[in-house]
Scaffold this active site. Structure first.
Site, mmCIF file in Angstrom:
data_model
loop_
_atom_site.group_PDB
_atom_site.id
_atom_site.type_symbol
_atom_site.label_atom_id
_atom_site.label_comp_id
_atom_site.label_asym_id
_atom_site.label_seq_id
_atom_site.Cartn_x
_atom_site.Cartn_y
_atom_site.Cartn_z
ATOM 1 N N ASP A 269 8.892 9.443 -10.219
ATOM 2 C CA ASP A 269 9.459 8.729 -9.088
ATOM 3 C C ASP A 269 10.781 9.421 -8.755
ATOM 4 O O ASP A 269 11.327 10.195 -9.554
ATOM 5 C CB ASP A 269 9.668 7.256 -9.422
ATOM 6 C CG ASP A 269 9.641 6.378 -8.169
ATOM 7 O OD1 ASP A 269 9.868 6.907 -7.061
ATOM 8 O OD2 ASP A 269 9.399 5.172 -8.288
ATOM 9 N N GLU A 617 13.438 -7.927 2.455
ATOM 10 C CA GLU A 617 12.765 -7.590 1.196
ATOM 11 C C GLU A 617 12.218 -6.173 1.267
ATOM 12 O O GLU A 617 11.719 -5.735 2.293
ATOM 13 C CB GLU A 617 11.638 -8.581 0.888
ATOM 14 C CG GLU A 617 10.520 -8.615 1.911
ATOM 15 C CD GLU A 617 9.316 -9.431 1.458
ATOM 16 O OE1 GLU A 617 9.273 -9.851 0.286
ATOM 17 O OE2 GLU A 617 8.421 -9.654 2.286
#
Length: 870
Positions: A269, A617
């Site tokens: 990542d 979000e």
């Protein structure tokens, strides 16, 4: 003259030498890929090898190897590209379709557009830029174990089986069916045991039980790696049992490479390898982190620093150059399988034209998936569908005309986005009066009623604003481009550029204008932007969010005198991702709910479009508003201001329909008790408004089913950081949900009959099941037939677990036989040591429109059958 002859001779010889690579085996498309890859890798120097192991791999000109950036996204349509693309519903919404065929086709269409983008970028000499490559870091198949996780919207929900089947369909659709070439390369992420919280993800160390690891967190990865042939895997930020995921013995070495025999590539990542020594503190420095990640077969670093330390790691003996070669072979194998080293004539995907972008077929499929994703949560008194003969309708709320909300995160930018207001207006036509008011923000009731001040703005005698754009983030040097623009109100999706010739990331801008006041007054303004900005009035710093921006507009006031001029300068910089900057003026007004209700007393129906938004979000967001933290949520309750407004709207006596948009479960017990109709529309993509209008007015029968449990309150949730599955998700939750996993109503009715299944079977024997499904209602519609298995009395077993589903379309009055076959694996459980086994005794099979014992209202009843396993 001799010098000139020598120079010309060297030039010719150099040109000839520079073309020698064309004769190397690496460029011979008739040879096996393995032979070509080996030839390429062994021609590289140590420094060249390491350079190919970061996401932005540089060109190697003496071998003709072009630069390539591995980083690209296509979560629900190609994302962040500089070109207009089709944007499908967010992943969680697509999961609500329970339609593997539709997801397969969406992925296929997305790969088609991705190929067109890559081909166009190549023709324009931009094929080395980010977000135009063919390696997509999608899908996100983490388990949405807790509704507070802001990135849960990117997943296929809380169930391992549903996630596995949908994820596999996506991979197969994206990667194509060519026997030689990949259409595009998918990547299963984030491996593994990763689902928030966002603010602590870089340092969290998770200790899952072996049961939970193999029962919940790994099955979807196993399906994609072993059965679907996914090209790549992304390892996660967090640690598991003391080791960062990208350097984890159990996950990376024992499971992924040895047990599952994965031969594809692994990427970290982004900047996860920095976490080894910065946050996890498991490694002393970048060199130690790089060596350990490579040893654990992390082939490429998404990042810009750590893997360059591999040069030192080789030279000091921490690793061997042969270990680099293993990773490089995996990486170049992917590039060869994508056809990036072969003639266009050999690769049919390389011939995809730009005309496929936003094609009518793709747009139609975006609408189909948006329609299928909508979940009818409540419909008492037959309020829905609404009549098209109504004369006046009100559309109210923060998501009524919110293009950001419908597009979700990790999104591309389509040419046209249909919001709820637009969809209803198009549906009803000009003869129906439509009243639209935003009324509130998502979390507060005070709005800036905007005024148009463009007539007051000028720069050196010209109307508007001078915009100076720089090709760096520090406003350094001479602007690359200087333009006159009408105002300061801009939004650029990731991959888009605000000015010609400006790169799509790491730029900055300075906006200068003079405001000539039309009256003596106190003017209210809002300034907002991302990634960072600052605002000056008459050369005095008024707002400084250059390094500490938080999502949410910053208000400021400016006392002005008529005909006086005020210098306004806004400086802005962009790092990564979407970007926007805006300065707006208006009157700050607290909404009077009673007055609003009074204005709506003559309408025939009220649509309230609320919920939450990807503005609140998402991934590691700097959000600081009540109920939200760092991209996650601190409560699953609907924001209080929306509950209050809905109460006021109900006082009109008119039917109020709540259209809820969200990427996660919202607790709405009060709304469920009092409102007659509620639909969950998620983040529905470019055609969201059309799909919502079709459902509201009966042109589409809602058929979405929840891929997550909608809990009744925060009291139903365990600690966010606790990764134990006890009392989590429908498989282990012992309480009463507000809306259960698999739930969704319809305008029609379905019945189940003629269940056929064996009374007893031997262990290891498949179980065949069939049932007759009938549409007994007055509407044509789709039913999602769901099959669950439970093992009563067996310790640590799920309450029940989904083991089969089919989406079936039936006209009213039509019947169809639906069949399933349960394999031994479907009938098995995971023990405390992570081993799979099939228990004997009673196995309960349920089949119907949802979970047994959790039907609500018109939800279909469920048939149960007990099979004795011998």
């Amino acid at each position: 003259m001799k010098k000139l002859i020598v120079f010309i001779g060297l030039f010719v010889a150099g040109s000839s030498l520079g073309q020698q690579y064309k004769s190397f085996p690496m460029w011979d498309h008739t040879l096996p890929v393995e032979q070509r890859v080996n030839d390429l890798v062994h021609r590289l120097t140590l420094e060249e090898k390491v350079g190919q192991m970061v996401n932005a791999a540089p060109a190697i000109t003496h071998l003709g190897i072009p630069a390539y950036d591995w980083w690209n996204e296509t979560l629900h349509g190609v994302a962040r590209t500089p070109y207009h693309v089709t944007s499908y519903p967010q992943a969680i919404a697509m999961a609500a379709t329970w339609d593997t065929a539709a997801l397969f086709l969406m992925a296929d269409y997305s790969a088609t557009e991705g190929r067109a983008i890559h081909n166009r970028a190549t023709a324009e000499g931009k094929d080395n830029e980010r977000y135009v490559g063919l390696t997509y870091w999608t899908p996100n198949i983490n388990i949405f174990r807790d509704p507070r996780w802001g990135r849960g919207q990117e997943t296929y929900g809380e169930d391992p089986y549903l996630t596995a089947k949908l994820g596999a369909a996506f991979v197969r659709g994206l990667q194509g069916d060519d026997p030689i070439y990949l259409k595009a390369a998918a990547c299963a992420k984030h491996f593994a045991v990763h689902s928030g919280p966002e603010p602590s993800r870089h340092s969290d160390d998770i200790h899952p039980s072996l049961h939970d690891l193999w029962d919940t967190y790994l099955p979807a990865f196993h399906e994609l790696v072993v059965n679907a042939g996914v090209a790549g895997v992304m390892c996660a930020y967090n640690a598991v049992d003391g080791q960062p995921c990208c350097g984890n013995d159990l996950l990376m070495t024992n499971i992924l490479r040895r047990q599952w025999k994965f031969t594809g590539y692994v990427t970290s990542d982004c900047w996860a390898l920095d976490d080894f020594f910065k946050y996890h503190k498991t490694h002393k420095d970048a060199t130690a982190a790089a060596a350990d990640a490579l040893i654990h077969s992390t082939d490429i670093e998404c990042g810009t620093s750590v893997y360059y330390s591999l040069i030192n790691a080789v030279k000091t003996g921490l690793i061997s150059e042969a270990q680099l070669d293993t990773s490089l072979s995996r990486l170049f194998t992917i590039r060869y399988r994508l056809g990036l080293f072969d003639p266009v004539s050999q690769v049919r995907y390389a011939q995809t034209p730009a005309s496929v972008l936003e094609s009518p077929e793709h747009d139609a499929h975006a609408l189909k998936m948006a329609s299928e994703s909508i979940v009818l949560l409540k419909n008492s008194e037959g309020v829905l569908p609404l009549s098209k003969k109504i004369k006046r309708i009100a559309v109210i709320g923060p998501n009524a005309d919110n293009k950001i909300a419908v597009l979700g995160n990790y999104n591309g930018t389509p040419s046209r986005v249909v919001t709820v207001v637009e969809g209803i207006r198009e549906k009803l036509g000009p003869d129906v009066t439509l009243i639209y008011e935003k009324a509130i923000n998502h979390t507060n009731d005070t709005l800036l009623n905007y005024r148009d001040i463009t007539a007051m703005l000028s720069f050196k005698g010209s109307p508007g604003v001078q915009a100076a754009y720089f090709d760096n983030e520090q406003l350094e040097g001479t602007p690359l481009q200087t333009l006159i623009e009408k105002d300061i109100d801009h939004y650029w999706a990731e991959g888009q550029t605000p000015a010609p010739n400006l790169k799509t990331i790491h730029y900055s801008a300075r906006y200068t204008t003079f405001l000539k006041a039309a009256a003596t007054e106190i003017m209210n303004f809002e300034v907002d932007g991302d990634d960072g900005y600052r605002l000056f009035i008459n050369d005095s710093l008024i707002v400084d969010a250059w390094t500490k921006n938080r999502w949410g507009a910053r208000p400021f006031v400016l006392p002005v005198r008529k005909d006086s001029s005020y210098k306004i300068v806004v400086e802005f910089h962009q790092n990564e991702g979407n970007a926007f900057i805006q300065v707006k003026a208006g009157d700050r007004v607290k909404t009077d709910f009673a007055a609003l209700a009074g204005r709506l007393k003559d309408v025939d129906a009220i649509i309230f479009a609320g919920g939450i938004s990807p503005q609140l979000e998402g991934e590691e967001m700097p959000v600081s508003v009540p109920g939200f933290d760092g991209g996650d949520r601190t409560t699953i309750m609907l924001p209080k201001v929306q509950t209050a407004l809905l109460k006021a709207l109900q006082q009109t006596g008119k039917p109020v329909v709540f259209v809820m948009m969200t990427g996660s479960a919202i607790a709405i017990p009060e709304e469920d008790a009092k409102l007659p109709a509620i639909i969950n529309a998620w983040y529905g993509g470019q055609r969201a408004g059309t799909a919502i209008a079709d459902v509201l007015f009966g042109d589409y029968n809602p058929s979405g089913r929840l891929p997550v449990t909608f809990y009744a309150s925060d009291k139903d949730l365990r600690s966010f950081k606790d990764y134990s599955m006890q009392n989590r998700t429908y498989r282990y939750f012992r309480g009463k949900p507000l809306y259960p996993f698999g739930y969704g109503l319809s305008y029609t009715h379905f019945s189940y009959s003629e269940l056929k299944v064996a009374e007893s079977v031997r262990k290891g024997t498949p179980v065949s099941i069939s049932v007759l499904l009938t549409n007994t209602g007055q509407f044509d519609g789709d039913e999602v037939v769901q099959l669950y298995v439970s093992h009563p009395g067996v310790a640590n077993a799920p309450i029940r677990a989904l083991k089969g589903f089919q989406r079936i379309s039936l006209k009213h009055g039509e019947s169809k036989k639906v069949s399933f076959t349960l394999t031994t694996e479907d009938l098995s459980l995971v023990d405390d040591n992570g081993k799979r086994y099939q228990p004997g005794g009673k196995t309960v099979i349920s089949i119907g429109g949802g979970q047994p014992g959790q039907e609500r209202g018109d939800m279909n009843k469920v048939l149960l059958h007990t099979v004795m396993v011998r």
